[in-house]
Design an enzyme around this catalytic site. Sequence first.
Site, PDB file in Angstrom:
ATOM      1  N   SER A   1      56.823 -15.893 -17.695  1.00 45.36           N
ATOM      2  CA  SER A   1      55.549 -16.239 -18.332  1.00 45.36           C
ATOM      3  C   SER A   1      54.539 -15.102 -18.379  1.00 45.36           C
ATOM      4  CB  SER A   1      54.919 -17.461 -17.668  1.00 45.36           C
ATOM      5  OG  SER A   1      54.412 -17.137 -16.400  1.00 45.36           O
TER       6      SER A   1
ATOM      7  N   LYS B   1      48.690 -16.796 -13.874  1.00 44.03           N
ATOM      8  CA  LYS B   1      48.298 -16.834 -15.290  1.00 44.03           C
ATOM      9  C   LYS B   1      47.075 -15.955 -15.504  1.00 44.03           C
ATOM     10  CE  LYS B   1      51.363 -20.022 -16.109  1.00 44.03           C
ATOM     11  NZ  LYS B   1      52.620 -19.645 -16.681  1.00 44.03           N
TER      12      LYS B   1
END
Length: 180
Positions: A51, A95
């Site tokens: 990710s 993130k």
Amino acid sequence: MGSLGRRLAELPWRSSAAATYSNFSFVVKSLCAFQVIRSYLVDFIIPMGPSMLPTFNLTGDVLAVNKVPTWWGQLNNGDVVLMRSPENPRKHIVKRVLGVEGEMATYLVDPANSDTTKTVMVPKGHIWVQGDYIHSSNDSRNFGPVPQGLVEGTIFCRVWPPENFGLIGSKVNPYEPPTN
């Protein structure tokens, strides 16, 4: 047996016990200090998964996490954060912050199939997060704005591998949706 007893009685037990206690006390204090530092100041993590490609390696880099900014909610757009997953609190995720409270966050609804964008207002006390590799990231596009209380720290430095050692910059996501 009598001579062994006399030899044992002649040993300096008190000084040996005091030295052992002193060494044990030092080890316990050091471990406590280490735990406090890891819990409240700086920790190290090894994120896994695609990710955050190309920012972090797929197999995992060793990253330093600054835990101080979370005390005062000092998060900015572009910061890379370590946080608990809103879907599974036992899991930690990494993130990039793309919106803080009161801002509008625009994102690609289905990046693999279309250029359709959607804009949302980030509510008070929340942030909008996305992985740098949006084609393989479970992020705010799936679970919505994230409460700031789930953030455990900001990632500021790559420690390993040595050839990639350095600070992690706060940059804007390189995969932003096109502006219409």
